[in-house]
Motif scaffolding. Structure first.
Motif, PDB file in Angstrom:
ATOM      1  N   MET A  24      38.901  36.434  40.178  1.00 13.20           N
ATOM      2  CA  MET A  24      37.682  37.254  40.074  1.00 13.20           C
ATOM      3  C   MET A  24      36.437  36.378  40.126  1.00 13.20           C
ATOM      4  O   MET A  24      35.462  36.717  40.791  1.00 13.20           O
ATOM      5  N   GLN A  25      36.459  35.255  39.439  1.00 11.57           N
ATOM      6  CA  GLN A  25      35.308  34.353  39.428  1.00 11.57           C
ATOM      7  C   GLN A  25      35.045  33.785  40.818  1.00 11.57           C
ATOM      8  O   GLN A  25      33.925  33.428  41.142  1.00 11.57           O
ATOM      9  N   ASP A  26      36.082  33.720  41.648  1.00 14.56           N
ATOM     10  CA  ASP A  26      35.941  33.229  43.024  1.00 14.56           C
ATOM     11  C   ASP A  26      35.487  34.324  43.986  1.00 14.56           C
ATOM     12  O   ASP A  26      35.415  34.095  45.196  1.00 14.56           O
ATOM     13  N   VAL A  49      42.915  53.951  37.141  1.00 16.54           N
ATOM     14  CA  VAL A  49      42.756  52.665  37.826  1.00 16.54           C
ATOM     15  C   VAL A  49      41.523  51.968  37.264  1.00 16.54           C
ATOM     16  O   VAL A  49      40.484  52.604  37.062  1.00 16.54           O
ATOM     17  N   GLU A  50      41.644  50.663  37.007  1.00 18.36           N
ATOM     18  CA  GLU A  50      40.513  49.835  36.579  1.00 18.36           C
ATOM     19  C   GLU A  50      40.222  48.833  37.688  1.00 18.36           C
ATOM     20  O   GLU A  50      41.122  48.154  38.167  1.00 18.36           O
ATOM     21  N   HIS A  51      38.958  48.747  38.100  1.00 18.36           N
ATOM     22  CA  HIS A  51      38.519  47.817  39.142  1.00 18.36           C
ATOM     23  C   HIS A  51      37.681  46.736  38.454  1.00 18.36           C
ATOM     24  O   HIS A  51      36.574  47.017  37.988  1.00 18.36           O
ATOM     25  N   TRP A  52      38.211  45.530  38.376  1.00 19.82           N
ATOM     26  CA  TRP A  52      37.543  44.417  37.688  1.00 19.82           C
ATOM     27  C   TRP A  52      36.956  43.438  38.700  1.00 19.82           C
ATOM     28  O   TRP A  52      37.610  43.086  39.681  1.00 19.82           O
ATOM     29  N   SER A  53      35.726  42.995  38.448  1.00 18.83           N
ATOM     30  CA  SER A  53      35.112  41.958  39.283  1.00 18.83           C
ATOM     31  C   SER A  53      34.136  41.144  38.442  1.00 18.83           C
ATOM     32  O   SER A  53      33.736  41.562  37.357  1.00 18.83           O
ATOM     33  N   SER A  54      33.784  39.986  38.960  1.00 13.92           N
ATOM     34  CA  SER A  54      32.884  39.080  38.254  1.00 13.92           C
ATOM     35  C   SER A  54      31.492  39.163  38.870  1.00 13.92           C
ATOM     36  O   SER A  54      31.351  39.172  40.093  1.00 13.92           O
ATOM     37  N   LYS A  58      30.759  33.965  33.811  1.00 12.92           N
ATOM     38  CA  LYS A  58      31.276  34.444  32.523  1.00 12.92           C
ATOM     39  C   LYS A  58      30.904  35.901  32.238  1.00 12.92           C
ATOM     40  O   LYS A  58      30.950  36.350  31.108  1.00 12.92           O
ATOM     41  N   ARG A  59      30.541  36.654  33.282  1.00 11.23           N
ATOM     42  CA  ARG A  59      30.189  38.076  33.140  1.00 11.23           C
ATOM     43  C   ARG A  59      31.049  38.890  34.106  1.00 11.23           C
ATOM     44  O   ARG A  59      31.181  38.548  35.277  1.00 11.23           O
ATOM     45  N   ASN A  78      31.854  40.130  28.677  1.00 12.29           N
ATOM     46  CA  ASN A  78      31.731  38.693  28.810  1.00 12.29           C
ATOM     47  C   ASN A  78      33.132  38.092  28.859  1.00 12.29           C
ATOM     48  O   ASN A  78      34.131  38.791  28.714  1.00 12.29           O
ATOM     49  N   ILE A  79      33.213  36.792  29.076  1.00  8.95           N
ATOM     50  CA  ILE A  79      34.502  36.125  29.241  1.00  8.95           C
ATOM     51  C   ILE A  79      35.386  36.304  28.009  1.00  8.95           C
ATOM     52  O   ILE A  79      36.603  36.428  28.117  1.00  8.95           O
ATOM     53  N   TYR A  80      34.793  36.399  26.838  1.00  7.12           N
ATOM     54  CA  TYR A  80      35.566  36.543  25.602  1.00  7.12           C
ATOM     55  C   TYR A  80      36.128  37.956  25.431  1.00  7.12           C
ATOM     56  O   TYR A  80      37.182  38.133  24.825  1.00  7.12           O
ATOM     57  N   ASP A  81      35.429  38.958  25.980  1.00  4.69           N
ATOM     58  CA  ASP A  81      35.915  40.337  25.930  1.00  4.69           C
ATOM     59  C   ASP A  81      37.233  40.509  26.678  1.00  4.69           C
ATOM     60  O   ASP A  81      38.024  41.390  26.356  1.00  4.69           O
TER      61      ASP A  81
END
Length: 97
Positions: A24-26, A49-54, A58-59, A78-81
């Motif tokens: 995701m970070q890339d 469905v969950e669509h995750w992206s950066s 760190k967000r 955030n990255i910790y979540d």
């Protein structure tokens, strides 16, 4: 963990969820197709469905779909979540977009 890359049209083997976070970070989106529908605490929204992206190193942002329709809601993390919220092990199928 085996995931499907929809751009390259091939299966990809990854070690763990931390490798998905790096992907995701890339700049790629990770789609988690859940085994069953989820709802928020208030019963306001239901999704499958969950669509995750950066959006920054760190967000992260999570968008939602239900039965093939993208919902108008999203959540920022955030990255910790991600330790509590990003659960690829609970997905029936994982795709890279």
């Amino acid at each position: 963990m085996k995931i499907y890359d929809t751009v390259k049209k091939e299966d990809v083997e990854i070690a763990d969820h931390k490798e998905l976070i790096k992907i995701m970070q890339d700049g790629r989106q990770v789609d988690l197709y859940l085994k069953e529908k989820k709802s928020d605490e208030d019963g306001y929204m239901t999704w499958d469905v969950e669509h995750w992206s950066s959006v920054a190193p760190k967000r992260f942002i999570r968008c939602y779909s239900l039965e093939g329709r993208v919902l108008g809601e999203s959540t920022g993390h955030n990255i910790y979540d991600l330790e509590n919220e990003f659960r690829p092990a609970e997905a029936a199928k994982i795709e890279l977009s």
